[in-house]
Design a protein around this motif. Structure first.
Motif, PDB file in Angstrom:
ATOM      1  N   LYS A   1       8.614  27.150  28.089  1.00 34.71           N
ATOM      2  CA  LYS A   1       8.490  28.564  27.733  1.00 34.71           C
ATOM      3  C   LYS A   1       8.621  29.438  28.982  1.00 34.71           C
ATOM      4  CE  LYS A   1       5.399  31.967  25.614  1.00 34.71           C
ATOM      5  NZ  LYS A   1       4.037  32.242  25.120  1.00 34.71           N
ATOM      6  N   THR A   2       8.014  29.001  30.080  1.00 35.72           N
ATOM      7  CA  THR A   2       8.101  29.751  31.340  1.00 35.72           C
ATOM      8  C   THR A   2       9.529  29.745  31.891  1.00 35.72           C
ATOM      9  OG1 THR A   2       5.798  29.197  31.856  1.00 35.72           O
ATOM     10  CG2 THR A   2       7.169  29.946  33.682  1.00 35.72           C
ATOM     11  N   ILE A   3      10.213  28.605  31.758  1.00 40.63           N
ATOM     12  CA  ILE A   3      11.614  28.528  32.202  1.00 40.63           C
ATOM     13  C   ILE A   3      12.466  29.540  31.434  1.00 40.63           C
ATOM     14  CG2 ILE A   3      13.693  27.072  32.226  1.00 40.63           C
ATOM     15  CD1 ILE A   3      11.799  24.662  32.741  1.00 40.63           C
ATOM     16  N   LYS A   4      12.261  29.589  30.110  1.00 40.03           N
ATOM     17  CA  LYS A   4      13.016  30.544  29.285  1.00 40.03           C
ATOM     18  C   LYS A   4      12.713  31.984  29.698  1.00 40.03           C
ATOM     19  CE  LYS A   4      13.683  29.543  24.864  1.00 40.03           C
ATOM     20  NZ  LYS A   4      13.502  29.115  23.448  1.00 40.03           N
ATOM     21  N   GLU A   5      11.468  32.254  30.020  1.00 38.38           N
ATOM     22  CA  GLU A   5      11.096  33.599  30.480  1.00 38.38           C
ATOM     23  C   GLU A   5      11.777  33.933  31.803  1.00 38.38           C
ATOM     24  OE1 GLU A   5       6.866  33.296  30.562  1.00 38.38           O
ATOM     25  OE2 GLU A   5       6.628  33.643  28.383  1.00 38.38           O
ATOM     26  N   ARG A   6      11.890  32.941  32.684  1.00 35.29           N
ATOM     27  CA  ARG A   6      12.583  33.182  33.964  1.00 35.29           C
ATOM     28  C   ARG A   6      14.054  33.509  33.717  1.00 35.29           C
ATOM     29  NH1 ARG A   6       9.637  28.174  35.957  1.00 35.29           N
ATOM     30  NH2 ARG A   6       7.783  28.988  37.023  1.00 35.29           N
TER      31      ARG A   6
ATOM     32  N   THR B   1      18.190  24.330  37.538  1.00 28.11           N
ATOM     33  CA  THR B   1      17.037  23.658  38.151  1.00 28.11           C
ATOM     34  C   THR B   1      16.448  24.448  39.305  1.00 28.11           C
ATOM     35  OG1 THR B   1      18.539  22.311  39.513  1.00 28.11           O
ATOM     36  CG2 THR B   1      17.726  21.341  37.456  1.00 28.11           C
ATOM     37  N   GLY B   2      17.044  25.607  39.615  1.00 25.05           N
ATOM     38  CA  GLY B   2      16.391  26.522  40.546  1.00 25.05           C
ATOM     39  C   GLY B   2      15.249  27.261  39.873  1.00 25.05           C
ATOM     40  N   LEU B   3      15.257  27.275  38.518  1.00 20.92           N
ATOM     41  CA  LEU B   3      14.267  28.032  37.752  1.00 20.92           C
ATOM     42  C   LEU B   3      13.309  27.138  36.965  1.00 20.92           C
ATOM     43  CD1 LEU B   3      16.169  30.323  38.595  1.00 20.92           C
ATOM     44  CD2 LEU B   3      16.071  31.191  36.264  1.00 20.92           C
ATOM     45  N   GLY B   4      13.473  25.817  37.099  1.00 15.51           N
ATOM     46  CA  GLY B   4      12.579  24.914  36.384  1.00 15.51           C
ATOM     47  C   GLY B   4      12.880  23.461  36.697  1.00 15.51           C
ATOM     48  N   ARG B   5      11.934  22.603  36.389  1.00 17.42           N
ATOM     49  CA  ARG B   5      12.057  21.189  36.746  1.00 17.42           C
ATOM     50  C   ARG B   5      13.184  20.483  35.993  1.00 17.42           C
ATOM     51  NH1 ARG B   5       8.354  17.248  35.787  1.00 17.42           N
ATOM     52  NH2 ARG B   5       7.328  18.428  34.127  1.00 17.42           N
ATOM     53  N   PHE B   6      13.919  19.660  36.725  1.00 14.83           N
ATOM     54  CA  PHE B   6      15.016  18.876  36.169  1.00 14.83           C
ATOM     55  C   PHE B   6      14.531  18.050  34.976  1.00 14.83           C
ATOM     56  CE2 PHE B   6      17.788  15.275  35.710  1.00 14.83           C
ATOM     57  CZ  PHE B   6      19.043  15.682  36.122  1.00 14.83           C
ATOM     58  N   GLU B   7      13.340  17.449  35.120  1.00 20.21           N
ATOM     59  CA  GLU B   7      12.835  16.526  34.109  1.00 20.21           C
ATOM     60  C   GLU B   7      12.644  17.190  32.745  1.00 20.21           C
ATOM     61  OE1 GLU B   7      12.112  14.945  38.088  1.00 20.21           O
ATOM     62  OE2 GLU B   7      11.670  16.892  37.155  1.00 20.21           O
TER      63      GLU B   7
ATOM     64  N   GLN C   1       7.877  27.941  43.788  1.00 22.10           N
ATOM     65  CA  GLN C   1       9.244  27.932  44.323  1.00 22.10           C
ATOM     66  C   GLN C   1      10.247  28.391  43.281  1.00 22.10           C
ATOM     67  OE1 GLN C   1       8.916  23.817  45.476  1.00 22.10           O
ATOM     68  NE2 GLN C   1       8.690  24.304  47.646  1.00 22.10           N
ATOM     69  N   PHE C   2      10.013  28.048  42.016  1.00 26.65           N
ATOM     70  CA  PHE C   2      10.880  28.544  40.941  1.00 26.65           C
ATOM     71  C   PHE C   2      10.755  30.067  40.810  1.00 26.65           C
ATOM     72  CE2 PHE C   2       9.956  24.172  38.962  1.00 26.65           C
ATOM     73  CZ  PHE C   2      11.049  23.598  39.594  1.00 26.65           C
ATOM     74  N   ASP C   3       9.532  30.557  40.903  1.00 24.17           N
ATOM     75  CA  ASP C   3       9.317  32.009  40.834  1.00 24.17           C
ATOM     76  C   ASP C   3       9.970  32.716  42.010  1.00 24.17           C
ATOM     77  OD1 ASP C   3       7.887  31.919  38.448  1.00 24.17           O
ATOM     78  OD2 ASP C   3       5.959  31.658  39.460  1.00 24.17           O
ATOM     79  N   PHE C   4       9.928  32.067  43.174  1.00 23.59           N
ATOM     80  CA  PHE C   4      10.568  32.644  44.361  1.00 23.59           C
ATOM     81  C   PHE C   4      12.086  32.702  44.171  1.00 23.59           C
ATOM     82  CE2 PHE C   4      12.263  32.339  48.760  1.00 23.59           C
ATOM     83  CZ  PHE C   4      11.703  33.504  49.266  1.00 23.59           C
ATOM     84  N   ALA C   5      12.667  31.660  43.559  1.00 21.75           N
ATOM     85  CA  ALA C   5      14.116  31.643  43.300  1.00 21.75           C
ATOM     86  C   ALA C   5      14.501  32.768  42.347  1.00 21.75           C
ATOM     87  CB  ALA C   5      14.536  30.291  42.736  1.00 21.75           C
ATOM     88  N   VAL C   6      13.656  33.027  41.359  1.00 25.83           N
ATOM     89  CA  VAL C   6      13.898  34.157  40.453  1.00 25.83           C
ATOM     90  C   VAL C   6      13.935  35.451  41.242  1.00 25.83           C
ATOM     91  CG1 VAL C   6      12.918  35.557  38.584  1.00 25.83           C
ATOM     92  CG2 VAL C   6      12.923  33.061  38.401  1.00 25.83           C
TER      93      VAL C   6
END
Length: 394
Positions: A157-162, A131-137, A102-107
Motif C-alpha cells: 500500500k505504501t509503495i502504491k502511495e509513493r 525498486t527505488g520506491l519499494g522492496r524487490f521481494e 531510503q525509498f522515501d528519500f528516492a521519492v
C-alpha cells in the motif's frame, strides 16, 4: 539515406581534448572483459572498506557516465548539452537500497527532479526504478502470484502511495516520468501498478511511461494487449522501448529454476522484436507515445524512416530518441543536429551509491558485441582529426 551518424566532429564537439583522452582510456579498459570483473570487485572492496579511492573514481568513470552527485551538480552538464539541442533525463541512480527511509528519500529526489524539470526546458523527462520506491521481494511475490502477509500488504500500500506521489507531481508539472523495467520475476507487479498510474494520469497525454524490454519474447504481445485495454478504458500509453539490461541474469535463473527462458533466442530475434515494436507504436502514435532508448544505429535509422513514411514531423513531441550519457554520442548529437528530439539519460547521486549502476554499465558494454569497439573507434578517429587539424593550423 545519408549516413548521418558518421559525422564524428558533430558527435564529439562538446568534449575537450582531456575528456576525449579520458574516454579513450576508459573504453580501452572496458574493452578487456576480465579487467572489468576484476576492477568491479576491487572497487566494491575499496569503497566498502572506506579506502581513499572515491576521488579517483569521481574524476574518471563517474564524471564520464554521470552528471554529478546532486541536481545542482548536473545543471552545468545539462546547460552545456543544451547548447547542442541535447536534452537530459535526470536519473537518481542509487540502486540496491532496502530500507523504508531510503525509498522515501528516492521519492523526494524524484520530486526534486520534477521541480527542476518544470523550470528547465532542457529536462523533458524524469525517471525512476520501481525498486527505488519499494522492496524487490514485494514485487516478486505479487508477480509470482503469492499472497502477501499483513505487514507486506501494508508495505505494498505504501509503495502504491509513493507511485501516486511521483506520478501526481509529474501530472501537476506536466513533465512525463519514465519508469524503468527490471527483472522478469518482479516485472508483472510493476506492469500492473504502472498501468494503474496510466489509467489515472494519462487521460489526455502520456505522462506516465512504462518500459518495454525487447529482449523478452513476450513483450510485443504485452504491448498489444495493453493497447486494447487503453482504448477500452480511454487512457494514453507512454512506452520507453529498450533492448534490455539483465540478459545473463535472466538466462541463468531460468536454467537454474527450470522454467522457460524469457529472453529471445538470439540477438537477431531481439532486434526484430525491437523494430516490430517501433513500427507498432508509430502506427498507433495517437494512442502510444514513444521514448526509443537505443544505441543501435539500424533501429535509429528505421525510426527516421518510419517518421518520414508516416509524414510525422521529426520534432513531434510524441517521439523521442534516448541514449545514455557518455555513450553513443555519434547517434545522439547527429540526431539533435538534424532537429530530432533527443535526450541523454543523466545519472546522478553520491559516488559510492552510484557505483553499482556504473559497474553494471561497464559489464553491459563488455557483453554487447561491438559496443565498446565502436566507441573506441569513434574516439580514435576524432583524436586523429583534431591532431591533423592542429598540425594544419601550425
Amino acid at each position: 539515406m545519408n549516413k548521418i551518424f558518421d559525422n564524428i566532429e558533430i558527435a564529439l564537439a562538446l568534449k575537450s581534448d582531456s575528456e576525449l583522452n579520458r574516454a579513450h582510456f576508459l573504453f580501452k579498459m572496458i574493452n578487456k572483459g576480465p579487467l572489468v570483473k576484476i576492477g568491479a570487485a576491487v572497487t566494491k572492496f575499496a569503497l566498502n572498506a572506506n579506502l581513499p579511492v572515491e576521488k579517483i573514481i569521481r574524476y574518471t568513470v563517474f564524471n564520464h557516465f554521470c552528471g554529478g552527485v546532486n541536481e545542482d551538480d548536473c545543471l552545468k552538464v545539462i546547460d552545456k548539452m543544451y547548447t547542442k539541442k541535447m536534452h537530459a533525463v535526470l536519473d537518481y541512480s542509487v540502486e540496491g537500497k532496502k530500507e523504508e527511509k531510503q525509498f522515501d528519500f528516492a521519492v523526494q529526489k524524484t520530486i526534486n527532479a520534477l521541480e527542476y524539470a518544470k523550470n528547465h526546458n532542457a529536462i523533458p523527462f524524469v525517471v525512476f526504478k520501481p525498486t527505488g520506491l519499494g522492496r524487490f521481494e514485494i514485487y516478486q511475490k505479487l508477480t509470482e502470484g503469492n499472497s502477501l502477509n499483513k505487514s507486506e500488504q501494508a508495505e505494498w500500500k505504501t509503495i502504491k502511495e509513493r507511485f501516486h506521489t511521483v506520478c501526481k507531481k509529474a501530472y501537476d508539472n506536466n513533465i512525463p516520468v519514465l519508469i524503468d523495467a527490471e527483472e522478469s520475476w518482479m516485472q508483472g507487479a510493476a506492469d500492473d501498478l504502472i498501468e494503474e498510474m496510466m489509467m489515472t494520469y494519462n487521460k489526455k497525454r502520456a505522462l506516465v511511461f512504462n518500459t518495454l524490454q525487447a529482449y523478452r519474447w513476450d513483450r510485443l504481445d504485452y504491448l498489444k494487449n495493453l493497447h486494447q485495454r487503453a482504448k477500452a478504458k480511454n487512457f494514453k500509453i507512454g512506452m520507453k522501448l529498450v533492448r534490455g539490461a539483465y540478459m545473463e541474469k535472466e538466462r541463468e535463473r531460468a536454467f537454474k529454476n527450470e522454467y522457460k527462458d524469457p529472453i529471445c533466442a538470439d540477438k537477431n530475434a531481439t532486434d526484430l522484436l525491437y523494430n516490430d515494436s517501433l513500427k507498432y507504436i508509430i502506427d498507433n502514435l495517437n494512442d502510444i507515445e514513444l521514448f526509443a532508448g537505443t544505441h543501435n544505429e539500424k533501429s535509429s535509422y528505421l525510426l527516421i524512416n518510419l517518421l518520414k513514411q508516416n509524414t510525422i514531423l521529426k520534432d513531434d513531441k510524441r517521439v523521442w530518441y534516448g541514449q545514455l550519457y557518455g555513450m553513443s554520442d555519434h547517434i545522439s548529437y547527429n540526431l539533435s543536429d538534424k532537429g530530432y528530439n533527443v535526450a541523454k539519460y543523466l545519472p546522478f547521486g553520491p559516488v559510492k551509491d552510484v557505483m553499482p549502476y556504473l559497474i553494471r554499465r561497464a559489464e553491459e558494454n563488455t557483453s554487447v558485441a561491438g559496443q565498446t569497439s565502436r566507441e573506441l573507434s569513434i574516439i580514435k578517429s576524432e583524436r586523429k582529426r583534431r591532431k591533423s587539424k592542429n598540425r594544419s593550423i601550425k
